[in-house]
Design an enzyme around this catalytic site. Structure first.
Site, PDB file in Angstrom:
ATOM      1  N   ASP A  62       0.843  -1.190   0.000  1.00 28.30           N
ATOM      2  CA  ASP A  62       0.000   0.000   0.000  1.00 28.30           C
ATOM      3  C   ASP A  62       0.885   1.249   0.000  1.00 28.30           C
ATOM      4  O   ASP A  62       1.856   1.334   0.765  1.00 28.30           O
ATOM      5  CB  ASP A  62      -0.912   0.013   1.228  1.00 28.30           C
ATOM      6  CG  ASP A  62      -1.935   1.137   1.168  1.00 28.30           C
ATOM      7  OD1 ASP A  62      -2.953   0.973   0.484  1.00 28.30           O
ATOM      8  OD2 ASP A  62      -1.699   2.178   1.815  1.00 28.30           O
ATOM      9  N   ASN A 111      -2.042  12.863  -4.092  1.00 30.40           N
ATOM     10  CA  ASN A 111      -3.029  13.372  -5.045  1.00 30.40           C
ATOM     11  C   ASN A 111      -3.463  14.794  -4.718  1.00 30.40           C
ATOM     12  O   ASN A 111      -3.602  15.641  -5.611  1.00 30.40           O
ATOM     13  CB  ASN A 111      -4.256  12.454  -5.058  1.00 30.40           C
ATOM     14  CG  ASN A 111      -4.052  11.206  -5.897  1.00 30.40           C
ATOM     15  OD1 ASN A 111      -3.282  11.210  -6.853  1.00 30.40           O
ATOM     16  ND2 ASN A 111      -4.725  10.127  -5.539  1.00 30.40           N
ATOM     17  N   HIS A 153      -3.865  14.437  -9.537  1.00 32.97           N
ATOM     18  CA  HIS A 153      -4.086  13.034  -9.859  1.00 32.97           C
ATOM     19  C   HIS A 153      -3.181  12.543 -10.987  1.00 32.97           C
ATOM     20  O   HIS A 153      -2.869  11.347 -11.057  1.00 32.97           O
ATOM     21  CB  HIS A 153      -5.549  12.798 -10.229  1.00 32.97           C
ATOM     22  CG  HIS A 153      -6.469  12.890  -9.051  1.00 32.97           C
ATOM     23  ND1 HIS A 153      -6.696  11.836  -8.204  1.00 32.97           N
ATOM     24  CD2 HIS A 153      -7.210  13.930  -8.578  1.00 32.97           C
ATOM     25  CE1 HIS A 153      -7.538  12.203  -7.251  1.00 32.97           C
ATOM     26  NE2 HIS A 153      -7.862  13.467  -7.451  1.00 32.97           N
ATOM     27  N   ASP A 184      -1.127   9.189 -10.687  1.00 32.21           N
ATOM     28  CA  ASP A 184      -1.131   8.105 -11.662  1.00 32.21           C
ATOM     29  C   ASP A 184       0.286   7.721 -12.064  1.00 32.21           C
ATOM     30  O   ASP A 184       0.606   6.533 -12.223  1.00 32.21           O
ATOM     31  CB  ASP A 184      -1.927   8.511 -12.904  1.00 32.21           C
ATOM     32  CG  ASP A 184      -3.419   8.638 -12.632  1.00 32.21           C
ATOM     33  OD1 ASP A 184      -3.868   8.183 -11.558  1.00 32.21           O
ATOM     34  OD2 ASP A 184      -4.123   9.206 -13.487  1.00 32.21           O
ATOM     35  N   GLU A 201      -4.696   2.245  -4.451  1.00 33.07           N
ATOM     36  CA  GLU A 201      -3.234   2.329  -4.384  1.00 33.07           C
ATOM     37  C   GLU A 201      -2.627   1.093  -3.736  1.00 33.07           C
ATOM     38  O   GLU A 201      -1.497   1.114  -3.265  1.00 33.07           O
ATOM     39  CB  GLU A 201      -2.797   3.582  -3.618  1.00 33.07           C
ATOM     40  CG  GLU A 201      -3.136   3.591  -2.145  1.00 33.07           C
ATOM     41  CD  GLU A 201      -4.520   4.150  -1.827  1.00 33.07           C
ATOM     42  OE1 GLU A 201      -4.724   4.586  -0.694  1.00 33.07           O
ATOM     43  OE2 GLU A 201      -5.378   4.154  -2.729  1.00 33.07           O
TER      44      GLU A 201
END
Length: 318
Positions: free
Chosen positions: A150, A158, A163, A167, A196
């Site tokens: 994780d 983010n 974002h 990504d 994630e």
């Protein structure tokens, strides 16, 4: 007097509308091989008939898998006619039909591949993970080491950088993890578990080697030059590592019972609750430990009891 042909079994009429493409795998529909065995080995007409029937059957399977029921139905009827009408004169499979079957098979393989890939990171997805874990455990007495990874504080990444950067972080992370997995377990793989969170399946690796591999991946992520992605960016991961034994129950339709992966997820939670950026695992005695530099952190036992054995923790007054 011309002998009567055996009757072809009636197939039910199908609706006019065509449903959306299905995702299940179809099995052979017509007993072509059985029909071929009933023919004289030297009977060329029978061999030609069976060859053409196989081609129609293959087309029916592929079309049915795509949800094109109308065309699949017509190919199926053609196959059944060739199987049951023994007096059918020998005919060769049209080249156009061969090309159509080849094309449909390629499309089916591509669609199957795409349905098991994560669109963002191009790694495998949860569906593939469930299928592979079920296959790896089927009939095997060996445990399969699985790590859940994780990204620490990913929401903050983010919120701070956007974002698009988030990504990019996930894609870069997959590359780092995949290299680490292949180095230890060539048949292992990485799959996106959700959001994630990722799963690493270390096929054939021992628990001890799996701990070392996960710690190496954690360190590699921490030391990676994330500033090249965004100025000031720092990324770390928390890892829970466990081994799924052959006794881990499977779920209907394939995959592994959620309880089996839940135990790995508990170890991931221990890693996060004890400061993040760590690998949590169980030693041969069943004691929860942290790997690498995090091994000296305090409070691991208390967190492990609270997370993995809450009833005992309450009984001990924690």
């Amino acid at each position: 007097m011309t002998p009567a042909h055996p009757s072809v079994p009636d197939l039910p009429e199908i609706p006019v509308h065509e449903p959306a493409a299905s995702t299940f795998d179809t099995a052979p529909i017509v007993g072509i091989d059985e029909a071929l065995r009933m023919d004289d080995p030297g009977d060329d007409p029978g061999a030609d008939r069976a060859t053409q029937a196989r081609a129609h059957e293959a087309a029916a399977e592929v079309l049915a898998d795509r949800g094109d029921w109308r065309r699949a139905y017509h190919h199926l009827r053609a196959a059944m006619a060739l199987v049951h009408l023994d007096e059918t004169p020998p005919v060769h499979v049209p080249e156009q039909l061969r090309r159509e079957v080849d094309r449909l098979r390629r499309e089916r393989a591509e669609a199957r591949e795409q349905s098991r890939r994560d669109s963002l990171t191009a790694t495998w997805n949860r569906r593939y993970l469930d299928e592979r874990l079920s296959t790896l455990r089927d009939g095997s007495s060996e445990a399969v080491c699985v790590a859940l990874v994780d990204v620490d504080h990913f929401k903050l990444v983010n919120d701070t950088y956007g974002h698009a950067v988030g990504d990019s972080v996930l894609r870069g992370l997959v590359t780092l993890m995949r290299d680490g997995v292949v180095g230890l377990a060539p048949d292992g793989f990485c799959a996106r578990y959700g959001g994630e969170e990722f799963a690493l399946v270390l096929t054939g690796a021992t628990p001890e080697d799996s701990v070392h591999a996960c710690e190496a991946i954690r360190a590699r992520v921490e030391e990676h030059d994330w500033a090249a992605t965004a100025a000031g960016l720092r990324v770390t991961v928390s890892v829970g590592l466990g081994c799924l034994g052959a006794e881990a129950p499977a779920v209907e339709g394939g995959g592994v019972d959620g309880g089996a992966l839940d135990r790995v997820d508990e170890l991931l939670y221990v890693a996060k609750r004890t400061g993040r950026n760590a690998v949590a695992f169980r030693d041969p005695a069943g004691q929860v430990r942290l790997a690498g530099p995090a091994s000296g952190r305090r409070g691991v036992d208390a967190v492990a009891r609270a997370v993995c054995d809450p009833d005992r923790s309450r009984g001990d007054g924690h």
